[in-house]
Design a protein around this motif. Structure first.
Motif, PDB file in Angstrom:
ATOM      1  N   GLY A  83     -14.533  16.037 -12.822  1.00 20.98           N
ATOM      2  CA  GLY A  83     -14.810  16.411 -11.441  1.00 20.98           C
ATOM      3  C   GLY A  83     -14.897  17.918 -11.306  1.00 20.98           C
ATOM      4  N   PRO A  84     -15.202  18.382 -10.125  1.00 14.05           N
ATOM      5  CA  PRO A  84     -15.268  19.830  -9.921  1.00 14.05           C
ATOM      6  C   PRO A  84     -13.877  20.449 -10.083  1.00 14.05           C
ATOM      7  N   ALA A  85     -13.860  21.667 -10.547  1.00 16.72           N
ATOM      8  CA  ALA A  85     -12.576  22.357 -10.735  1.00 16.72           C
ATOM      9  C   ALA A  85     -11.904  22.523  -9.380  1.00 16.72           C
ATOM     10  N   LYS A  86     -10.611  22.309  -9.371  1.00 17.75           N
ATOM     11  CA  LYS A  86      -9.879  22.468  -8.119  1.00 17.75           C
ATOM     12  C   LYS A  86      -9.749  23.947  -7.800  1.00 17.75           C
ATOM     13  N   ARG A  87      -9.986  24.236  -6.563  1.00 17.55           N
ATOM     14  CA  ARG A  87      -9.899  25.632  -6.130  1.00 17.55           C
ATOM     15  C   ARG A  87      -8.518  25.891  -5.565  1.00 17.55           C
ATOM     16  N   ARG A  88      -8.003  27.019  -5.900  1.00 21.20           N
ATOM     17  CA  ARG A  88      -6.693  27.389  -5.372  1.00 21.20           C
ATOM     18  C   ARG A  88      -6.888  27.921  -3.968  1.00 21.20           C
ATOM     19  N   ARG A  89      -6.047  27.476  -3.098  1.00 22.63           N
ATOM     20  CA  ARG A  89      -6.088  27.967  -1.725  1.00 22.63           C
ATOM     21  C   ARG A  89      -5.291  29.255  -1.663  1.00 22.63           C
ATOM     22  N   PRO A  90      -5.832  30.252  -0.979  1.00 24.73           N
ATOM     23  CA  PRO A  90      -5.070  31.490  -0.846  1.00 24.73           C
ATOM     24  C   PRO A  90      -3.803  31.250  -0.027  1.00 24.73           C
TER      25      PRO A  90
END
Length: 97
Positions: A83-90
């Protein structure tokens, strides 16, 4: 190698299906581009066949179950796709947090 079913040679997958059902697949699934009149006639013929052969749905179900059982390894050989890489939330720090 030639395969015969009830004296008929089965050359393709559709031949096997037709010989197993006793009717052409197109009778049940229709054909691309058929008119409303052709569709009505096809469905009428299908109803007549079902009325004369009430055991046909059970026979079809049995054939389908046997095919699924025979090909289960290929049918259920599922490989998860990345799947798409998980993005870190600021992080929310400060007054807006």
């Amino acid at each position: 190698m030639r395969t015969y079913i009830g004296g008929h040679q089965a050359v393709s997958t559709n031949d096997f299906i037709e010989l197993a059902l006793g009717t052409p697949v197109e009778l049940w699934l229709g054909e691309e581009g058929e008119t409303e009149e052709e569709r009505a006639a096809r469905l009428d013929a299908a109803r007549d066949i079902l009325a004369e052969s009430p055991g046909l749905p059970d026979a079809v179900t049995r054939v389908v179950a046997e095919v699924i059982e025979a090909h289960a390894p290929e049918l259920f050989n599922v490989v998860p796709l990345p799947g798409p890489a998980k993005r870190r939330r600021p992080s929310r720090k400060g007054a807006a947090a």
